[in-house]
Structure formats: structure tokens, C-alpha cells
Design an enzyme around this catalytic site. Structure first.
Site, PDB file in Angstrom:
ATOM      1  N   LYS A 134      41.109 -95.401 -20.212  1.00 28.16           N
ATOM      2  CA  LYS A 134      40.099 -94.393 -19.907  1.00 28.16           C
ATOM      3  C   LYS A 134      40.308 -93.135 -20.748  1.00 28.16           C
ATOM      4  CE  LYS A 134      41.171 -94.471 -15.528  1.00 28.16           C
ATOM      5  NZ  LYS A 134      42.147 -95.566 -15.596  1.00 28.16           N
ATOM      6  N   THR A 135      41.540 -92.661 -20.764  1.00 25.73           N
ATOM      7  CA  THR A 135      41.836 -91.473 -21.551  1.00 25.73           C
ATOM      8  C   THR A 135      41.573 -91.746 -23.028  1.00 25.73           C
ATOM      9  OG1 THR A 135      43.521 -90.957 -19.926  1.00 25.73           O
ATOM     10  CG2 THR A 135      43.602 -89.732 -21.970  1.00 25.73           C
ATOM     11  N   HIS A 182      59.973-124.923  -7.579  1.00 29.80           N
ATOM     12  CA  HIS A 182      58.658-124.343  -7.891  1.00 29.80           C
ATOM     13  C   HIS A 182      57.941-125.181  -8.940  1.00 29.80           C
ATOM     14  CE1 HIS A 182      59.053-120.626  -5.686  1.00 29.80           C
ATOM     15  NE2 HIS A 182      60.100-120.199  -6.370  1.00 29.80           N
ATOM     16  N   HIS A 238      66.151-124.103  -6.998  1.00 26.17           N
ATOM     17  CA  HIS A 238      65.043-123.288  -6.492  1.00 26.17           C
ATOM     18  C   HIS A 238      63.903-123.246  -7.524  1.00 26.17           C
ATOM     19  CE1 HIS A 238      63.478-119.642  -4.246  1.00 26.17           C
ATOM     20  NE2 HIS A 238      62.847-119.523  -5.407  1.00 26.17           N
ATOM     21  N   GLU A 239      64.273-122.931  -8.759  1.00 25.95           N
ATOM     22  CA  GLU A 239      63.227-122.799  -9.788  1.00 25.95           C
ATOM     23  C   GLU A 239      62.584-124.144 -10.093  1.00 25.95           C
ATOM     24  OE1 GLU A 239      61.998-120.078 -10.483  1.00 25.95           O
ATOM     25  OE2 GLU A 239      63.600-118.849  -9.618  1.00 25.95           O
ATOM     26  N   PRO A 296      44.767 -97.971 -13.581  1.00 24.51           N
ATOM     27  CA  PRO A 296      45.560 -97.253 -14.576  1.00 24.51           C
ATOM     28  C   PRO A 296      45.823 -98.117 -15.808  1.00 24.51           C
ATOM     29  CG  PRO A 296      46.620 -97.191 -12.419  1.00 24.51           C
ATOM     30  CD  PRO A 296      45.473 -98.122 -12.307  1.00 24.51           C
TER      31      PRO A 296
END
Ligand code: ADP
Ligand code: MG
Ligand code: ZN
Length: 614
Positions: free
Chosen positions: A210-211, A429, A425-426, A206
Site C-alpha cells: 500500500k505504501t 504427516h 511424526h513428520e 500488511p
């Protein structure tokens, strides 16, 4: 799409129908309502009644006398008529009998007025009413005539789209250019004996345009363009869908050369043996479509375009040669494609001069054309919100995050303790990502909560497009996902719900490594899973026995556990940086990649290592 022209034909039908209705009203209904039955009698009867004093009124014309009685034996009023004998003293007799009487003058102009009142005025009224109704319901096809296709005819100038409006889909454009060329110059193809495909199927996830592409083809080829969505065929009434298909193709053949575009064709084209109980209506519609597609030859110049994001559900009969025999993939754009799409949409808004669209393109891997268009628009909206006249880089970056993670929740109440945990926490990462050799560089870290529910996140942006993912990269990615929880556990010795998204992402990737990418020693190159729908999400089904299935679970679990251990080890080794960076993030709430790397690479702070600050 605008300026739809409704097909002319039903209008004529409607004129005829209203004419017939008027005839019925004028000849049957009106007389029955207003006219009293008439009875012819002889002159003697008239005189008898007159002398008996039974007559209440009389009207006399040059040739006729008509009269009504004072009372009728059976209660039904009847108008009696008799010829006028030209009796000279009739008026006198009538007067003496005490009857109301008049002489009816011949009325020539009456016919004209009658005609006007009973035919012309009602006709105009009905036509006016239908006009109003048509406007209101947007087309006669919808309101008046059942079974008519409400495909709208678009002519070249009206879709207003060309290939220039579609960016980064070069292969698709090339494939469709041939169709456009054929419509312009069919002779060239006929001479050599080449026949053009009847049907072209645009497939892709999607939002890949395409449309848009179908509209562009119509705009380029400058021929009438019938556009209809698959769902419009599926009607409440059985048989209507098939009737619509028939009508659509009839119209198209009349207008040839032209293009018929069926959007979301999977709604009618679903495989007929796909279980889930039969749907007669859909099958009928599909059968009609198949019949119609066989019923004409492409040199007539009718070309059928269709779009779908579920090609695997389509009925095989629809895909065989002679029907939709050409398939044009519209994939998610690559880095170059994304940049091109961003550039195209950026033209529509006022942007600062020092915009780096390449960076935005790199940050949006996996985004569709529609997402990118949305990002540009969100940036412009943000600029307005900030009271600026042009959108700048920060608007763009913020809107990338908005589209990915939702809006900032500025007034969300997060306690200081939770904030601290989120910061660790961040940074967990980010730090794990930065210490590994196969992960993408950290671009931004934030602990501002988002409407999507994310309490913070770490954004990584690759230098270049990742097309292949190596096993090392995949493992590093999983380890990075683990970094958040690992930091929480390492620092606070307790764990929170904040890692739920990390867990599901990591598990998904680890599972795919085992079942689809052949990256585990245990199973090697064995395909254990098939992807059901390549374009819509990645739901998949296992191909294996239940014993193998539980073995897979074990292998996945081992990958995850190893990655978690590795993440925790990495954080332990860099605990000084972990504390320092988390403190910084807690203060600033948002950190850029450069700010992060500056502290990360700063050797002065080495002394902090292994000394917990909290
Ligand atoms: P689909 O039909 O594939 O789901 P659409 O054609 O409806 O997608 O695309 C939605 C919008 O996204 C378009 O109107 C356009 O603004 C934007 N868009 C998508 N793909 C592209 C592209 N390749 N180039 C430019 N704009 C695009
Ligand atoms: Mg579409
Ligand atoms: Zn996380």
C-alpha cells in the site's frame, strides 16, 4: 523516501523571531547589565564635587563632561554628566584634584563596529546555530515550530517509484491510473462534467504494497506528494494533531495540484463511538480532518490517498461520499501475483539461470509482497554466507523455509530418541497426505530444528492455486495435521508435546468449517461467527447463545476425533512404508518430495508391510 524538502515558511518566521529577540537584548538587556544610570547635573555641582575631592574619574569630550564619585552614599554607582563650558584650565584643575581624566576623542567608526558587534554578528551566529540544529533534528517543523505538519514534500523524481515497481496489483493500478490521469489532464474531466473522487482509501493486509503503491502514484503523476503517517498526528499535546491537519491542508492547497498521502489512517480515523473511553485529542484531529476534506473541491487538484489495514475500525463519517469515497483493495497476491513480485525483486539480485520462481510462488501461498521481497533477499544473503557469487534454487527454497519457520538450528542438541520420534511424526504427516486423494503433494520433509521452535516439518505444495477449499479438502487437511500425533501413538504407544501446533491448526480449521463455512450437518448454512478483522489475523467473535456455543464445541470435537481415527487407520494400513520412510528420514534428516514418493510408490517393499522394524 528521501530528499524531503521542509516547507519554506517557518524559516521566515524564524528569522523574524530571532530579530525580535536580538532587539530586546540590545535595547533592554544589555543596557541594564552594563550601563550605569546617568544623572544630568549643572556645572556648579561638578565644580563643587571637584573641589571637595569627591570625584574619582572624569572623561571629557568636546560637548560633555562625565564623572564618577569616589563613593556614593547609597552604594549605587551613578554617572554624572554636565555640559562642557570650554574652561581653558580645566585640565589643570583636574590634575590638582588628583582625578584620573581623559579627553574622549570623537569616534566616527564606532557606529559601524557597534552595529556589527551587536546586530550582525549575533544574527549570523543565531542563524548558524539554527542551521546546525535543523540538520540534527531533520527539519524545522520538528524542532522549532509546534503544530506545524511535518509532512514531507516529495517530488516526482524523489520517490523514484512507478507502477512498474508494484507487481501483481493490476486492479489497484487501474483504479489509481484514473487519478494519475486526472492530475495530468484535468481539463478532459471538467469538459464532460465528471468529478474525481476526493479521497481514495487503500485497504489490505500488511505488506501488500500500500505504501509502495502510494509512492508509485506520486511518481507517476509527477505532482508534489505530501506524505504523513497517521501516528504523526497523534501528539503529546492536546490540539496539536488538529493544528497539524490544518497546516497540512493549507500547504497542500498552495501546492495544488498535489497528492496528500496519510499512511496508517486508522490511528486517527478510528470510529468515535468505538468505546474504550473517549480520546479527545484523536477526536479533535479526526474532526479537523473531516472539516478540511469538506473545505475544498477536488477540481482544485488536491487528492487525498490514505492506507489502512483496519478499514472496519474507521469512522463512518470518513467513508461517506465526498470524503474517502473510493476504496481500492490491495489483497494478498495470488499465484500469478506472487510469481510477478518474485520476478520483480529477483531482478535486484544475481540469480542462477535455472531458477524456478513458479515453484517458489506455489510454495508461498498466503505470503504478502513484503514476505516475498524478504525471501529473495534472504536467498541472496544465504548465497553470500555460502561463499557463492549467485543465489541458486536451494538458496531460494531454504529462504522460503526461513521466512516461514525461522532459521535452522544446526547446533541444537536433539537426542537420538527424540529425533526418531520426530522422524515418525513428520513421516506420519507426509504419509497421511500422500494416501489421501484431496491433499497437496508433499514437497519436502525435514527434521532439522528451526528457530521458530519447529522440530521438523512437512511442506506441501499444490500444483495450482487453491482458491476454493472443498469440504473433502478441508477434512483431508485436518487428517494430515493429525498424522503426526497418530504416528507417534501408533509406533511408540506414547504421545509428546510435538503436536501442539498441529492441534491448534486443525482445531482452527475445523471450527471455521462449522461456524463460517457451513460445512457441518448440525448447523448447515447458519452463520455462527463473524470475523472481526479480515486483514489482521483471523480473530472472530461468536454470534450465538452459550448453549449453541457448547454444541459447536461438540461438533468440532467430533470432526477432530474422526480425523484422528482416520489418520491412524491410514498409518496402520501403510505401516511398512511408515517404518521404511522414517528410517530413511532419520538418516538423511531432509527428504525431497521425489525421494519420498519414490519409496512410497516402490512395490518391492510391500513385504515389509505389517512387520514393525522397531
Ligand atoms: P504495506 O504498506 O501494504 O504494509 P509496503 O508498501 O510497506 O506494504 O510494502 C513493503 C515492501 O514489500 C515494499 O517496499 C516492497 O519491497 C514489497 N512489496 C509489497 N508488495 C509489493 C508488490 N505488489 N510488488 C512489489 N513489491 C512489493
Ligand atoms: Mg504501509
Ligand atoms: Zn506435526
Amino acid at each position: 523516501m528521501k530528499n524531503a524538502k521542509s516547507p519554506k515558511k517557518p524559516l521566515i518566521y524564524y528569522y523574524i523571531v530571532s530579530l525580535i529577540v536580538l532587539m530586546l537584548i540590545n535595547w533592554l538587556v544589555v543596557p541594564a547589565l552594563f550601563n550605569i544610570p546617568e544623572v544630568e547635573v549643572d556645572y556648579g555641582t561638578f565644580l563643587d564635587e571637584l573641589y571637595a575631592g569627591n570625584i574619582s574619574e572624569v572623561s571629557v569630550s568636546d560637548t560633555q563632561i562625565a564623572y564618577m564619585l569616589k563613593s556614593y552614599s547609597d552604594g549605587k554607582r551613578v554617572l554624572f554628566k554636565t555640559g562642557n563650558m570650554g574652561e581653558p584650565d580645566l585640565a589643570d584643575k583636574l590634575y590638582k584634584a588628583g582625578v584620573t581624566f581623559t579627553k574622549v576623542l570623537p569616534k566616527q567608526q564606532n557606529y559601524f563596529i557597534t552595529l556589527l558587534l551587536t546586530w550582525v554578528v549575533p544574527f549570523l551566529f543565531v542563524m548558524g546555530l539554527s542551521r546546525v540544529l535543523m540538520k540534527k533534528f531533520g527539519g524545522l517543523g520538528n524542532t522549532m515550530s509546534f503544530g506545524k505538519s511535518n509532512a514531507k514534500v516529495y517530488v516526482e523524481a524523489e520517490t523514484g517509484k512507478t507502477f512498474n515497481d508494484v507487481a501483481g496489483q493490476e486492479e489497484a493500478k487501474e483504479a489509481l491510473q484514473e487519478i494519475v490521469d486526472f492530475l495530468h489532464n484535468p481539463v478532459k474531466y471538467k469538459e464532460i462534467g465528471a468529478s474525481i473522487p476526493k479521497g481514495v482509501l487503500l485497504v489490505g493486509p500488511p505488506g501488500t504494497g500500500k505504501t509502495l503503491m502510494a509512492k508509485a502514484v506520486a511518481g507517476e503523476s509527477k505532482v508534489p506528494f505530501f506524505s504523513i503517517s497517521g501516528s504523526e498526528f497523534v501528539e503529546m499535546f492536546v490540539g496539536m494533531g488538529a493544528a497539524r491537519v490544518r497546516d497540512l491542508f493549507k500547504q497542500a492547497q498552495e501546492k495544488a495540484p498535489c497528492i496528500v498521502f496519510i499512511d496508517e489512517i486508522d490511528t486517527i480515523g478510528k470510529s468515535r463511538n468505538s468505546g474504550m473511553g473517549g480520546n479527545d485529542e484523536r477526536e479533535q484531529t479526526l474532526n479537523q480532518l473531516l472539516t478540511e476534506m469538506d473545505g475544498f473541491s477536488p477540481d482544485k487538484g488536491v487528492i487525498i490517498l490514505a492506507a489502512t489495514n483496519r478499514p472496519e475500525t474507521l469512522d463512518k463519517a470518513l467513508l461517506r461520499p465526498g470524503r474517502f469515497d473510493r476504496r481500492v483493495p490491495m489483497e494478498l497476491p495470488d499465484l500469478q501475483g506472487r510469481e510477478a513480485i518474485l520476478k520483480l525483486h529477483a531482478k535486484k539480485v544475481k540469480l542462477d539461470n535455472d531458477i524456478d520462481l513458479n515453484l517458489i510462488a506455489r510454495a508461498t501461498s498466503g505470503a504478502s509482497g513484503a514476505d516475498l521481497a524478504n525471501i529473495i533477499n534472504e536467498a541472496a544473503l544465504r548465497a553470500v554466507r555460502m561463499g557463492r557469487k549467485v543465489a541458486n534454487q536451494s538458496d531460494l527454497e531454504e529462504s522460503v523455509e526461513t521466512v516461514i519457520a525461522g532459521y535452522q538450528r544446526k547446533n541444537a542438541v536433539v537426542s537420538q530418541k527424540d529425533k526418531l520420534i520426530i522422524a515418525y511424526h513428520e513421516i506420519g504427516h507426509a504419509l497421511v497426505a500422500a494416501t489421501q486423494s484431496h491433499s497437496a503433494p508433499v514437497h519436502k520433509i525435514t527434521i532439522v530444528p528451526r528457530t521458530s521452535g519447529a522440530l521438523g516439518y512437512t511442506m506441501q505444495v499444490d500444483e495450482a492455486e487453491q482458491i476454493l477449499l472443498s469440504k473433502e479438502q478441508a477434512l483431508d487437511r485436518i487428517t494430515t495435521y493429525m498424522g503426526g500425533r497418530a504416528a507417534e501413538e501408533f509406533v511408540f504407544n506414547s504421545i509428546t508435546t510435538g503436536a501442539s501446533n498441529d492441534i491448534s491448526q486443525a482445531t482452527k480449521l475445523a471450527r471455521a468449517m462449522v461456524t463460517r463455512y457451513g460445512m457441518s450437518e448440525e448447523f448447515g448454512m447458519m452463520a455462527l461467527e463473524t470475523v472481526n478483522n479480515p486483514y489482521l489475523g483471523d480473530e472472530s467473535s461468536l454470534l450465538v447463545s452459550s448453549e449453541t456455543s457448547s454444541k459447536i464445541d461438540e461438533v468440532v470435537l467430533r470432526i477432530l476425533k474422526d480425523a484422528y481415527k482416520k489418520a491412524k487407520d491410514l498409518l496402520k494400513q501403510n505401516s511398512g512404508k511408515l517404518h521404511e520412510l522414517s528410517k530413511e528420514l532419520l538418516e538423511k534428516e531432509t527428504m525431497t518430495g521425489e525421494e519420498f514418493m519414490k519409496i512410497f510408490n516402490d512395490p518391492d517393499n510391500k513385504l515389509l508391510d505389517n512387520t514393525a522394524a522397531f
